[in-house]
Design a protein around this motif. Structure first.
Motif, PDB file in Angstrom:
ATOM      1  N   HIS A 162       3.918 -15.471  -0.271  1.00 42.47           N
ATOM      2  CA  HIS A 162       4.164 -14.239   0.477  1.00 42.47           C
ATOM      3  C   HIS A 162       3.776 -14.365   1.949  1.00 42.47           C
ATOM      4  O   HIS A 162       4.202 -13.546   2.767  1.00 42.47           O
ATOM      5  CB  HIS A 162       3.420 -13.075  -0.178  1.00 42.47           C
ATOM      6  CG  HIS A 162       3.939 -12.734  -1.537  1.00 42.47           C
ATOM      7  ND1 HIS A 162       5.027 -11.918  -1.733  1.00 42.47           N
ATOM      8  CD2 HIS A 162       3.533 -13.126  -2.767  1.00 42.47           C
ATOM      9  CE1 HIS A 162       5.266 -11.814  -3.039  1.00 42.47           C
ATOM     10  NE2 HIS A 162       4.371 -12.532  -3.682  1.00 42.47           N
ATOM     11  N   GLN A 169      -4.684 -12.637  -4.018  1.00 45.00           N
ATOM     12  CA  GLN A 169      -3.823 -11.935  -3.068  1.00 45.00           C
ATOM     13  C   GLN A 169      -2.353 -12.194  -3.341  1.00 45.00           C
ATOM     14  O   GLN A 169      -1.527 -11.265  -3.250  1.00 45.00           O
ATOM     15  CB  GLN A 169      -4.162 -12.345  -1.640  1.00 45.00           C
ATOM     16  CG  GLN A 169      -3.462 -11.498  -0.584  1.00 45.00           C
ATOM     17  CD  GLN A 169      -3.814 -10.024  -0.673  1.00 45.00           C
ATOM     18  OE1 GLN A 169      -4.991  -9.668  -0.726  1.00 45.00           O
ATOM     19  NE2 GLN A 169      -2.804  -9.154  -0.715  1.00 45.00           N
ATOM     20  N   ASP A 188       0.394  -9.372  -4.117  1.00 43.27           N
ATOM     21  CA  ASP A 188       1.653  -9.288  -3.367  1.00 43.27           C
ATOM     22  C   ASP A 188       2.861  -9.398  -4.289  1.00 43.27           C
ATOM     23  O   ASP A 188       3.922  -8.820  -3.997  1.00 43.27           O
ATOM     24  CB  ASP A 188       1.695 -10.381  -2.301  1.00 43.27           C
ATOM     25  CG  ASP A 188       0.675 -10.172  -1.191  1.00 43.27           C
ATOM     26  OD1 ASP A 188       0.182  -9.035  -1.050  1.00 43.27           O
ATOM     27  OD2 ASP A 188       0.354 -11.141  -0.485  1.00 43.27           O
ATOM     28  N   GLU A 218       3.768  -5.907  -5.365  1.00 46.23           N
ATOM     29  CA  GLU A 218       4.483  -5.139  -4.340  1.00 46.23           C
ATOM     30  C   GLU A 218       5.927  -5.606  -4.208  1.00 46.23           C
ATOM     31  O   GLU A 218       6.863  -4.785  -4.196  1.00 46.23           O
ATOM     32  CB  GLU A 218       3.779  -5.268  -2.999  1.00 46.23           C
ATOM     33  CG  GLU A 218       4.484  -4.500  -1.884  1.00 46.23           C
ATOM     34  CD  GLU A 218       3.743  -4.576  -0.557  1.00 46.23           C
ATOM     35  OE1 GLU A 218       3.778  -3.587   0.192  1.00 46.23           O
ATOM     36  OE2 GLU A 218       3.120  -5.625  -0.292  1.00 46.23           O
ATOM     37  N   TYR A 219       6.132  -6.906  -4.123  1.00 47.74           N
ATOM     38  CA  TYR A 219       7.480  -7.424  -3.925  1.00 47.74           C
ATOM     39  C   TYR A 219       8.352  -7.124  -5.141  1.00 47.74           C
ATOM     40  O   TYR A 219       9.549  -6.816  -4.998  1.00 47.74           O
ATOM     41  CB  TYR A 219       7.421  -8.934  -3.674  1.00 47.74           C
ATOM     42  CG  TYR A 219       8.716  -9.519  -3.155  1.00 47.74           C
ATOM     43  CD1 TYR A 219       9.102  -9.342  -1.831  1.00 47.74           C
ATOM     44  CD2 TYR A 219       9.567 -10.233  -4.003  1.00 47.74           C
ATOM     45  CE1 TYR A 219      10.288  -9.867  -1.344  1.00 47.74           C
ATOM     46  CE2 TYR A 219      10.763 -10.758  -3.533  1.00 47.74           C
ATOM     47  CZ  TYR A 219      11.120 -10.573  -2.209  1.00 47.74           C
ATOM     48  OH  TYR A 219      12.299 -11.090  -1.748  1.00 47.74           O
ATOM     49  N   LYS A 245       9.333  -3.262  -5.281  1.00 49.45           N
ATOM     50  CA  LYS A 245      10.190  -2.865  -4.166  1.00 49.45           C
ATOM     51  C   LYS A 245      11.579  -3.487  -4.237  1.00 49.45           C
ATOM     52  O   LYS A 245      12.512  -2.990  -3.591  1.00 49.45           O
ATOM     53  CB  LYS A 245       9.531  -3.236  -2.842  1.00 49.45           C
ATOM     54  CG  LYS A 245       8.372  -2.330  -2.447  1.00 49.45           C
ATOM     55  CD  LYS A 245       7.837  -2.700  -1.069  1.00 49.45           C
ATOM     56  CE  LYS A 245       6.775  -1.710  -0.615  1.00 49.45           C
ATOM     57  NZ  LYS A 245       6.238  -2.056   0.731  1.00 49.45           N
ATOM     58  N   THR A 304      -5.173  -4.343  -6.652  1.00 51.57           N
ATOM     59  CA  THR A 304      -3.874  -4.030  -6.057  1.00 51.57           C
ATOM     60  C   THR A 304      -3.878  -2.648  -5.426  1.00 51.57           C
ATOM     61  O   THR A 304      -3.413  -2.463  -4.289  1.00 51.57           O
ATOM     62  CB  THR A 304      -2.763  -4.126  -7.116  1.00 51.57           C
ATOM     63  OG1 THR A 304      -2.705  -5.453  -7.642  1.00 51.57           O
ATOM     64  CG2 THR A 304      -1.407  -3.772  -6.523  1.00 51.57           C
ATOM     65  N   ASN A 344      -5.946  -2.709  -2.289  1.00 52.03           N
ATOM     66  CA  ASN A 344      -5.334  -3.509  -1.233  1.00 52.03           C
ATOM     67  C   ASN A 344      -4.017  -2.924  -0.728  1.00 52.03           C
ATOM     68  O   ASN A 344      -3.644  -3.134   0.425  1.00 52.03           O
ATOM     69  CB  ASN A 344      -5.117  -4.938  -1.757  1.00 52.03           C
ATOM     70  CG  ASN A 344      -4.675  -5.903  -0.689  1.00 52.03           C
ATOM     71  OD1 ASN A 344      -3.514  -6.297  -0.636  1.00 52.03           O
ATOM     72  ND2 ASN A 344      -5.607  -6.318   0.161  1.00 52.03           N
ATOM     73  N   LYS A 345      -3.318  -2.188  -1.616  1.00 57.22           N
ATOM     74  CA  LYS A 345      -2.008  -1.606  -1.277  1.00 57.22           C
ATOM     75  C   LYS A 345      -2.038  -0.094  -1.536  1.00 57.22           C
ATOM     76  O   LYS A 345      -1.351   0.419  -2.428  1.00 57.22           O
ATOM     77  CB  LYS A 345      -0.903  -2.233  -2.130  1.00 57.22           C
ATOM     78  CG  LYS A 345      -0.868  -3.752  -2.145  1.00 57.22           C
ATOM     79  CD  LYS A 345      -0.244  -4.322  -0.896  1.00 57.22           C
ATOM     80  CE  LYS A 345      -0.085  -5.833  -1.004  1.00 57.22           C
ATOM     81  NZ  LYS A 345       0.451  -6.421   0.249  1.00 57.22           N
ATOM     82  N   LEU A 385       0.951   2.502  -2.926  1.00 59.80           N
ATOM     83  CA  LEU A 385       2.085   1.791  -3.513  1.00 59.80           C
ATOM     84  C   LEU A 385       2.368   2.280  -4.928  1.00 59.80           C
ATOM     85  O   LEU A 385       3.524   2.536  -5.286  1.00 59.80           O
ATOM     86  CB  LEU A 385       1.820   0.285  -3.509  1.00 59.80           C
ATOM     87  CG  LEU A 385       2.922  -0.597  -4.094  1.00 59.80           C
ATOM     88  CD1 LEU A 385       4.199  -0.496  -3.262  1.00 59.80           C
ATOM     89  CD2 LEU A 385       2.442  -2.051  -4.180  1.00 59.80           C
ATOM     90  N   TYR A 429     -11.964  -6.861  -2.230  1.00 61.42           N
ATOM     91  CA  TYR A 429     -11.201  -5.999  -3.145  1.00 61.42           C
ATOM     92  C   TYR A 429     -12.014  -4.852  -3.746  1.00 61.42           C
ATOM     93  O   TYR A 429     -11.528  -4.158  -4.630  1.00 61.42           O
ATOM     94  CB  TYR A 429     -10.593  -6.847  -4.264  1.00 61.42           C
ATOM     95  CG  TYR A 429      -9.659  -7.913  -3.728  1.00 61.42           C
ATOM     96  CD1 TYR A 429      -8.467  -7.568  -3.088  1.00 61.42           C
ATOM     97  CD2 TYR A 429      -9.982  -9.263  -3.822  1.00 61.42           C
ATOM     98  CE1 TYR A 429      -7.621  -8.529  -2.568  1.00 61.42           C
ATOM     99  CE2 TYR A 429      -9.137 -10.244  -3.316  1.00 61.42           C
ATOM    100  CZ  TYR A 429      -7.959  -9.870  -2.688  1.00 61.42           C
ATOM    101  OH  TYR A 429      -7.133 -10.827  -2.173  1.00 61.42           O
TER     102      TYR A 429
END
Length: 521
Positions: A63, A150, A154, A157-158, A161, A195, A198-199, A202, A437
């Motif tokens: 990422h 991490q 990620d 998220e990817y 989305k 997660t 960190n996000k 989301l 985290y």
């Protein structure tokens, strides 16, 4: 639904695990079996793809450098209960081949149960570098450089989305249009918390079962819940036996040390710390217990063998060290534990030595994919620690106090000599993970933590005695009397009112939070 026994899990794991990593018990959700893969939509009656249908998502290899391209990340799903507006429940399978967890698409498990109640879809995602979801065709250290907490965050998220789920309207279910709930048990439970920290924003909500959020290198607390809840006569005898073992092993008397090893059928072990670890492995089978396990599990058989003498059962103080050593040795020599633990190599003297020898193992050079032990050890050496060791003198000991973090850190240099020319400082690595985290003291809202009193990983969850986090209405801490991830199985709730209360309260929180959720697109 059937639950795999600890003996079953041991046999399965040996094909992938080296001697050291299996002793350092990994976590993981209980593995449910499903009797049928055929499904229909519960509202329309439409026949849907079988639950074992594998789907593939083009996930970024790195990422931080999208130019490196993508790899195929496996996932499974069921929209049997989905109705428009319902949530997408995403469960990360964590440190194992995800194909064995498709029972989590059914109502026998918490994800399927909540999907039915909330009119949602369940998606089971395989973690990078486990199972067949590998960015590279091997597990060399060069490949493993993109196995980090991490990168896994990620991935979440990817995925949400960009995935176009194979269901009606599946291309219109991004997190801006539909509420996603992130699920995980054990390490994936911690990954859920990490997660969402960190996000922020989301995911609409999260479910973290037995979430091992507080990394530590000196994890002697792993054995504390076992000592609290195991039969008192068993704990008394195990503590007496270990006190005797530590006395002999620290005596410097080579003859007495060799005789003690031979009592357990482990005379071939050259290194004393490997012998002490070999004794700890049976204590770690506590982790495989469930409320529905009955007396057939290895841990219960072990305790019964120590408690039984001349047709009688010991009182709460046990029989003492002499009988405990004799009975424990007989359990190892004559019982099913060591053959089950070691597999076919147990049949020879050399094999028994290889089974527990962490100084020279064929497993250290095994870089084949779908080798969970190597991938998991990479995360332990670099980010977590979680070394299960003997406790301080102020605490009762179920395992040798001679087992220290150094025993495990040494193995990092064997697994990954290109990276670790000397044992890593995993205490510092764990501290960095907690700082990055949130660890115990994570402030995230709409995140439910669920824990069990009997869970050996309890002391690195928010339910730990040392945790400063007491939760809130927007971060509920639900506590039952179960074992590791007991709340993930509906059958465990059927046996425990406390576990059932956790499951029902989680449903109530999610229903309330989803009612308040609004799309942003």
């Amino acid at each position: 639904m059937a639950i795999k026994t600890d003996e079953d899990m041991t046999r399965t794991a040996w094909a992938y695990a080296g001697p050291g990593i299996w002793g350092n018990s990994r976590h993981g959700v209980p593995i449910p079996d499903v009797e049928s893969y055929e499904v229909k939509h519960k509202m329309t009656g439409e026949a849907l793809p079988s639950l074992d249908t594998v789907y593939y998502f083009d996930q970024l290899i790195d990422h931080d450098d999208p130019s490196l391209g993508t790899f195929q990340q496996r996932y499974w799903m069921s929209y049997s209960y989905y109705q428009p507006g319902g949530p997408i429940l995403l469960m990360n399978a964590g440190e194992q081949d995800a194909s064995g967890l498709i029972g989590y698409l059914t109502t026998t498990t918490i994800t399927g149960y909540l999907a039915e109640k909330l009119n949602g879809t369940v998606v089971l995602l395989e973690h990078r570098f486990f199972g067949q979801s590998n960015p590279y065709p091997d597990l060399t250290t060069e490949s493993l450089r993109v196995l980090t907490i991490q990168q896994a965050i990620d991935d979440h998220e990817y995925f949400i989305k960009n995935v176009q789920l194979p269901m009606p309207g599946g291309d219109q279910l991004g997190p801006d249009k539909a509420p996603w709930i992130l699920f995980g048990g054990s390490y994936p439970g911690a990954l859920t918390s990490y997660t969402m920290y960190n996000k922020p924003g989301l995911f609409a909500a999260g479910y973290a079962s037995s979430a091992v959020v507080q990394a530590t290198s000196d994890f002697w607390g792993y054995y504390e819940p076992t000592g609290e809840y195991m039969p008192q006569n068993c704990s008394a005898d195990v503590e007496a036996a270990i006190a005797y073992v530590d006395e002999v092993m620290g005596s410097g008397n080579a003859t007495a040390i060799q005789a003690l090893k031979e009592t357990f059928g482990l005379g071939e072990l050259t290194h004393d710390d490997d012998f002490e670890w070999a004794l700890a492995t049976v204590i770690q089978t506590w982790q495989n217990l469930l409320l529905s396990s009955g007396r057939g599990q290895t841990f219960n058989k072990f305790c019964l063998s120590l408690a039984s003498k001349d047709g009688q059962i010991a009182g709460p103080d046990g029989w003492g060290a002499e009988h405990a050593i004799s009975a424990w040795g007989a359990f190892y020599l004559n019982g099913p534990f060591l053959p089950s633990r070691c597999g076919s190599i147990y049949d020879s003297d050399e094999g028994r030595a290889a089974c527990f020898n962490t100084y020279n193992s064929f497993a250290y050079g095994a870089t084949n994919v779908n080798n969970w032990a190597r991938s998991w050890m990479w995360l332990l050496c670099n980010e977590f620690g979680f070394w299960q060791v003997g406790g301080p003198a102020t605490s009762p000991a179920l395992v040798s106090r001679l087992l220290t973090p150094a025993y495990w850190e040494r193995q990092c240099t064997y697994y990954f000599p290109e990276v670790f020319s000397s044992p890593p400082d995993t205490a510092a690595a764990a501290s960095r993970t907690n700082q990055k985290y949130g660890g115990w003291d994570v402030p995230t809202e709409r995140l439910i933590f669920l824990n069990g009193a009997r869970d050996p990983w309890r002391e690195v969850t928010v339910a730990a005695a040392a945790s400063p986090n007491n939760g809130s209405d927007l971060q509920p801490h639900l506590f039952g009397d179960g074992y590791h991830c007991s709340d993930m199985l509906i059958s465990e709730g059927d046996l425990s009112p406390a576990v059932k209360a956790e499951q029902q309260q989680a449903l109530q929180y999610f229903a309330q939070w989803l009612a308040d959720w609004k799309p942003t697109a």
